[in-house]
Scaffold this active site. Sequence first.
Site, PDB file in Angstrom:
ATOM      1  N   GLY A  31       0.828  -1.220   0.000  1.00  0.00           N
ATOM      2  CA  GLY A  31       0.000   0.000   0.000  1.00  0.00           C
ATOM      3  C   GLY A  31       0.857   1.263   0.000  1.00  0.00           C
ATOM      4  N   MET A  33      -7.426   2.527   9.722  1.00  0.00           N
ATOM      5  CA  MET A  33      -6.599   1.474   9.129  1.00  0.00           C
ATOM      6  C   MET A  33      -5.532   0.915  10.063  1.00  0.00           C
ATOM      7  SD  MET A  33      -5.489   1.701   5.196  1.00  0.00           S
ATOM      8  CE  MET A  33      -6.659   1.318   3.909  1.00  0.00           C
ATOM      9  N   GLY A  34      -5.025  -0.174   9.600  1.00  0.00           N
ATOM     10  CA  GLY A  34      -4.036  -0.965  10.321  1.00  0.00           C
ATOM     11  C   GLY A  34      -4.527  -2.392  10.203  1.00  0.00           C
ATOM     12  N   ARG A  35      -3.965  -3.120   9.239  1.00  0.00           N
ATOM     13  CA  ARG A  35      -4.536  -4.448   8.933  1.00  0.00           C
ATOM     14  C   ARG A  35      -4.570  -5.352  10.159  1.00  0.00           C
ATOM     15  NH1 ARG A  35      -1.047  -6.152   5.628  1.00  0.00           N
ATOM     16  NH2 ARG A  35      -1.869  -5.488   3.632  1.00  0.00           N
ATOM     17  N   ASP A  56       6.452  -5.371   5.901  1.00  0.00           N
ATOM     18  CA  ASP A  56       7.117  -6.569   6.413  1.00  0.00           C
ATOM     19  C   ASP A  56       7.247  -7.648   5.329  1.00  0.00           C
ATOM     20  OD1 ASP A  56       4.345  -6.592   6.466  1.00  0.00           O
ATOM     21  OD2 ASP A  56       4.198  -7.923   8.184  1.00  0.00           O
ATOM     22  N   LYS A  93     -25.989  14.645  18.906  1.00  0.00           N
ATOM     23  CA  LYS A  93     -26.968  13.607  18.546  1.00  0.00           C
ATOM     24  C   LYS A  93     -26.350  12.366  17.909  1.00  0.00           C
ATOM     25  CE  LYS A  93     -28.338  15.271  13.994  1.00  0.00           C
ATOM     26  NZ  LYS A  93     -28.834  16.474  13.406  1.00  0.00           N
ATOM     27  N   ARG A 117      -3.168   7.325   3.392  1.00  0.00           N
ATOM     28  CA  ARG A 117      -2.083   6.787   2.571  1.00  0.00           C
ATOM     29  C   ARG A 117      -1.704   7.774   1.463  1.00  0.00           C
ATOM     30  NH1 ARG A 117      -3.509   0.579   1.193  1.00  0.00           N
ATOM     31  NH2 ARG A 117      -4.153   1.618  -0.717  1.00  0.00           N
ATOM     32  N   ASP A 144       0.777   1.428   8.632  1.00  0.00           N
ATOM     33  CA  ASP A 144       0.319   0.634   9.777  1.00  0.00           C
ATOM     34  C   ASP A 144       1.262   0.736  10.982  1.00  0.00           C
ATOM     35  OD1 ASP A 144      -1.592  -0.089   8.020  1.00  0.00           O
ATOM     36  OD2 ASP A 144      -1.245  -2.245   8.105  1.00  0.00           O
ATOM     37  N   THR A 182       5.175   1.585   5.692  1.00  0.00           N
ATOM     38  CA  THR A 182       3.760   1.221   5.909  1.00  0.00           C
ATOM     39  C   THR A 182       3.129   2.173   6.908  1.00  0.00           C
ATOM     40  OG1 THR A 182       2.117  -0.388   6.637  1.00  0.00           O
ATOM     41  CG2 THR A 182       4.274  -0.615   7.639  1.00  0.00           C
TER      42      THR A 182
HETATM   43  P1  FBP Z   1       0.958  -2.115   3.603  1.00  0.00           P
HETATM   44  O1  FBP Z   1       1.191  -3.056   4.726  1.00  0.00           O
HETATM   45  O2  FBP Z   1       1.262  -2.699   2.293  1.00  0.00           O
HETATM   46  O3  FBP Z   1       1.663  -0.814   3.813  1.00  0.00           O
HETATM   47  O4  FBP Z   1      -0.571  -1.737   3.536  1.00  0.00           O
HETATM   48  C1  FBP Z   1      -1.239  -1.423   4.677  1.00  0.00           C
HETATM   49  C2  FBP Z   1      -2.669  -1.069   4.429  1.00  0.00           C
HETATM   50  O5  FBP Z   1      -2.817   0.316   4.268  1.00  0.00           O
HETATM   51  C3  FBP Z   1      -3.525  -1.609   5.565  1.00  0.00           C
HETATM   52  O6  FBP Z   1      -3.684  -0.682   6.584  1.00  0.00           O
HETATM   53  C4  FBP Z   1      -4.788  -1.994   4.870  1.00  0.00           C
HETATM   54  O7  FBP Z   1      -5.427  -3.049   5.513  1.00  0.00           O
HETATM   55  C5  FBP Z   1      -4.331  -2.423   3.540  1.00  0.00           C
HETATM   56  O8  FBP Z   1      -3.187  -1.689   3.262  1.00  0.00           O
HETATM   57  C6  FBP Z   1      -5.355  -2.197   2.472  1.00  0.00           C
HETATM   58  O9  FBP Z   1      -4.917  -2.773   1.313  1.00  0.00           O
HETATM   59  P2  FBP Z   1      -5.565  -2.591  -0.118  1.00  0.00           P
HETATM   60  O10 FBP Z   1      -4.840  -1.448  -0.735  1.00  0.00           O
HETATM   61  O11 FBP Z   1      -5.229  -3.860  -0.796  1.00  0.00           O
HETATM   62  O12 FBP Z   1      -7.006  -2.331   0.067  1.00  0.00           O
END
Ligand code: FBP
Length: 697
Positions: A104, A277-279, A198, A269, A568, A226, A224
């Site tokens: 990403g 994000m953060g997989r 990673d 309300k 991103r 993340d 990243t």
């Molecule tokens: P990277 O680990 O490749 O940097 O990507 C992280 C990330 O931004 C995650 O936070 C997210 O889950 C994922 O990419 C989303 O990926 P995609 O671009 O395939 O939707």
Amino acid sequence: MSDNDQVQSLLDNPKIQEVIDSVNPELVERRRHTPRRCRVFEKPCCRLVESDEYRFHIHQEAAAQLPDIIHNKVQTLMPLEGEDGQIGALHEKQRTIGIVFSGGPAPGGHNVIAGLFDAAKAANPDNRVIGFLMGPDGIIENETIELTGQIVDKYRNVGGFGMIKTGRTKIDSREKMDLSRQTCRDLGLSALVVVGGDDSNTNAAFLAQEMLKDGIQVIGVPKTIDGDIQVRDADGRALCAMSFGFHTAARGFSSEISHLCTDCASDVKYWHICKVMGRVASHLALEVALQTHANITLIGEDLADYVDGRRLANATRENRVDYTAYGMTLRHLSRVICDAIVRRAAVGKNYGVLVVPEGVLEFINEIQVFIIKLNTIIAVYNREHDTDFHSKFLILEDKLDYLHRLARLSRGEEIFTVWNTRDDDLFSDIPDFFQEGLLMERDSHGNFPFSQVETEKVLLGLVRDYLNILKDRGRYKLGIQRRYYEKILKRAGLNPDYYGPMIFRNYDGHDHLLVKESIISIKTLRTALEDAGAIGPKDPIPREVENIYKKSVPSFKTQIHFYGYDGRGSNPTWFDRTYTYNLGLTVFSLIANGATGQMAAIRNLEKHFDAWEPIGIPIAPLMHIEDRKGRLALVIERSVVDLESPAFKVVKALREKWLAAHPGDDDYRIPAALYHECQTEEDRPLTLLINELGAGA
Ligand code: FBP
């Protein structure tokens, strides 16, 4: 003048053209900016000093598969004082260097290229930098672009990976590896630079091992948003405190979420549900919590650490083991959230901000079990049928059919399958969209695509259900300010002290009055008033009393937001711009000094810029074994939120304060605005700052 002519004259107006030009003055200034260089780069050449002081736990599989780079050491870049003909000549040698983005996008990527480009051209103007297009596919398919000053200048300090694009392909087969080697040889590369997370740095290590025989060096760069590439040695000493892109993304999310805090406290309300994000790791959510003081921030790692004391005590009493006592279930989590919502409502705050990390489900045991089982099922299917599960079973119904069949098979005495009838029943109980999410295709590295699962919807479904139950039980009520209640009744000539004890359960001196649990409708309100003798069966309920009751009935209104892709694509902050430019310079110095299988990094990121130290970290010793797509694979270990870290402890200690389930103002924090060049405490992630300030405390 016709409409068309009028429009044309607007478009022809040079002043209007200037105003809407895609290159605005801010962009011009941004592109012109040259980030500061670490002190070591003030000299034209650097030498590498290898150090034995850092220890790593080396996995035997890494030693077996990466024998030529496993003993690499941490290398520190030192300025070359005086003349050293040999090192000078090494720097000046003509080179062609390839660079690829992988995974990403992350803010700052372009500056890695800019730093590398500037250093390469300064060392020898004939050096060439080749960009591989569309990620690792560009290496496999030899799709490239030669980077020129003009191209690089267009993207200096600008966000995204637009200059050469990116992709998620993994170079994981003999064929892809051979094609990649061929490309690098055909291009006459001296070195390949892999800018990635990673998984991509894992790939870089394998490429380094493979291309050693071709004399091609491979260097990784920790990218990243993340924030899960944080490297420490076996003794816990930080070598790379944070991957690049994290700070910008976290600042962007925090700024947006802080605006929502302001909005909800004004409009009173909505609950804003913010998926961040953060997989897997919850680093971004933690930083957002520190930056904004949102009312509730879930941290996945913390949920996994939860132990249900009551269950544990019961099990101990009954002399049995209760595995479900460890880790939080989805249901339990929804209860915890509801409890917080109800407590805020009781003091009149039926609004707030809830931050949910994208990867939170990874830390919920029952979901993790499904993910692992489904990974295995899909991997085994692909292996045994030599086809792709997702192309074979296109729609959810077909996939579920296959799972039902597996479950039926498990009833047969001889057959073992990972999917039994209990799994099948439990899976059938979850909503369709979530089933579909859990069955989604994994990426080429075997990662579960959490970004595509509506995690917040799953959680909210349970929260809504339970809030309705609490409402029926009379426990979810909106507290009414005593002052307001008294004013309304007095204005109608009614005695507040007469009705108060009939309607409220806490009329004895509380600031926010809570309607009795037994009063959950107009009918039950009537009963309460009749029982107390305030009205007869035929009398109407006093209008003001009825209105007060109606005001006490909360409705749970939400707005859902997802913060990820926007972060991103943001322009890098001062921290990320400076960090990445220096990473690019570091990459060139590592290459010039002959390094391979190393990851460029900057030590002391948590400290003031003057203390930053460019280094090379050996990648192979960072590997461990993980289950990927149902198979064990050697990968760099991801770093998740450390529950012992000062930053997490601070967030945990202040949770109650930030929930602000008390009358009065919320404790929201407005992060500083992002200046082009600023020097405040927010120049770097607060997580790093607090970890540094709290070290040894
Ligand atoms: P990277 O680990 O490749 O940097 O990507 C992280 C990330 O931004 C995650 O936070 C997210 O889950 C994922 O990419 C989303 O990926 P995609 O671009 O395939 O939707």
